[in-house]
Design an enzyme around this catalytic site. Structure first.
Site, PDB file in Angstrom:
ATOM      1  CB  SER A 144     -19.273 -27.396  45.887  1.00  0.00           C
ATOM      2  OG  SER A 144     -19.084 -26.082  45.432  1.00  0.00           O
ATOM      3  CE  LYS A 169     -28.741 -22.274  49.456  1.00  0.00           C
ATOM      4  NZ  LYS A 169     -29.265 -22.018  48.104  1.00  0.00           N
TER       5      LYS A 169
END
Lengths: 314, 314
Positions: B79, B54
């Protein structure tokens, strides 16, 4: 005065074993760089064949045997990473290997050695050396000593050779010290490739014979019944390894058990790698004497990853 | 017909993010090569910055913002790993970041995001998107979508770009699929660098919307309340990612929960790396349909290593 093992031996070992060991990655951690205030380069021998740098020395020793010596096979009485490494190295030459293991050896380690097709010889813990010598006498196989062997030392030195090839201008090299094979190989390589670099061993305080031997200048025996999680660092320095480390001025930082566990957890949670307690000593050493590392470029040999994680808290 | 994201976008992303992400190592495992009967190359994005691929997409998105847009900051309501990645990427440009996290978010993840200096905004789980939109309206910050964003997809494609640069002639590429950012970026890169290679997504059977969407040709919503350990793969495919995957003919293998845990344990014990359940799906997929991999050269993207190891048996 020449050393019993030279940098040329390390270079020759690197060429000999190149095809059968992994060129392990060098990882960084910005978290640990910040914490220690240093630039740290982790040479990940936990990602090596058999899960430890021991594959290097064993492969070099086995590949150095003449064809006729090799044909008779190899023997070891190490039930740890060196046992697996000898079993692995024997598969490279398709020669027999005997690994003497005590009756109470860890089942996972026994299975790992068996997985390489070695013959496992069980005996009482106190009888291991005698049993290995009996196999040598009976079969003509060659005993591969886990550290006090010139070919093994030269092989272990190839980890630092790769690290110093990949990363220039290191000020310090750190490696765990038990019998001293890895640390002396590292010192030989550093003396040639980074002659101004300091070479530091990391040792459990509970098995601090290398610290006391190198501080006092007299080789001392291993601590008896040491209580440490670092099960790869229980032995004392060898004659050859002591001579090399003393001549090249290596020093030792001793570390506590809690620091070893904390370091192993940091490797797992922050760097996402499995590091056995013996290998975690290198980070514990940096945390124990941070002043020696601050502002420095530090090469660290993460020696192995063979652990059942039983030290992990709930 | 041009795709919404092109190989040139991936190449541009690689140049843009080069200095701020790690070139992760490609690891091998002779144990797994033997088990699957394939040559497997593991691209270890668990060893990436923030512990997951990511970092690539978020860094590319943040570095692509104009100076004036960037100055107003960035927002996300993820989150998970994308939340950390956006927080990390914001530090690169020294711009503000807001990460919306539910009241019941994992404390470790909250601490990790806070560690990057992001502002954490707590709210009810159901209010996350609305809260993120409120921040955008109030501050002029840019929302960075976790997968259905052209810059994010191009960034994720750089993992396959490095893998295919390092390893030639791959027959198959495997990556986990949730929202599809990683898999679609991988497919775009493979279409150019390994045009004959098959691209396969690994997905939990309990959250198999990508499998059903790509099989049926209609984009389906995420499974509601999926019961899977792969907490990074809960979302459905995006519009853009679905279009890319469909156009490039990617397929999906679904895997069971027990297989996910077994695979994560294999990574830990055999390869000595920490792999989160979402990432372990890639090995589970090879074990689920071994016939598709036998005799092949397989590139596998191990997507992340952020896990509390709570899946580990005693």
């Amino acid at each position: 005065v020449t050393l019993p093992v030279t940098f040329d031996d390390v270079v020759a070992a690197a060429q000999r074993i190149e095809a059968v060991v992994s060129r392990t990655p060098v990882l960084r951690s910005s978290f640990l760089d910040r914490e220690i205030g240093a630039e740290i380069f982790f040479k990940c021998e936990n990602l090596q064949k058999v899960g430890a740098f021991k594959a290097r020395g064993a492969a070099n020793a086995v590949l150095s045997l003449s064809p006729s010596r090799a044909a008779a096979g190899v023997v070891t009485h190490s039930s740890g990473n060196h046992g697996q490494a000898v079993a692995y190295a024997a598969t490279i030459r398709s020669i027999p290997a005997w690994v003497v293991m005590p009756h109470d050896a860890n089942a996972v380690k026994v299975a790992a050695v068996a997985g390489y097709g070695a013959t496992i010889v069980r005996c009482d813990r106190s009888r291991r050396q005698a049993e290995a010598e009996r196999i040598v006498a009976d079969t003509g196989a060659t005993l591969i000593h886990p550290y006090d062997d010139r070919n093994v030392i030269a092989g272990q030195g190839t980890a630092a050779l790769e690290l110093l090839t990949d990363v220039a201008d290191l000020d310090i090299l750190v490696a765990p010290v038990g019998g001293g094979g890895l640390l002396s190989g590292t010192a030989i390589t550093a003396a040639e490739m980074a002659p101004r670099a300091e070479v530091i061993g990391a040792e459990p305080a509970a098995a601090d014979d290398a610290y006391r031997s190198l501080t006092g200048g007299v080789r001392l025996p291993a601590v008896e019944y040491p209580q440490t999680l670092a099960d790869g660092l229980l032995t004392g320095l060898g004659e050859i390894t002591f001579a090399i480390l003393r001549r090249l001025g290596a020093s030792v930082i001793t570390v506590g058990e809690e620091q070893i566990v904390d370091a192993a957890i940091t490797f797992l949670t922050r760097m996402k790698i499995v590091v056995e307690p013996s290998a975690a000593t290198v980070l514990a050493a940096m945390r124990t004497e941070p002043g020696r590392f601050k502002g420095k470029r530090v090469g660290v040999i993460v020696s192995g990853g063979n652990t059942d994680l039983s030290w992990l808290p709930e």
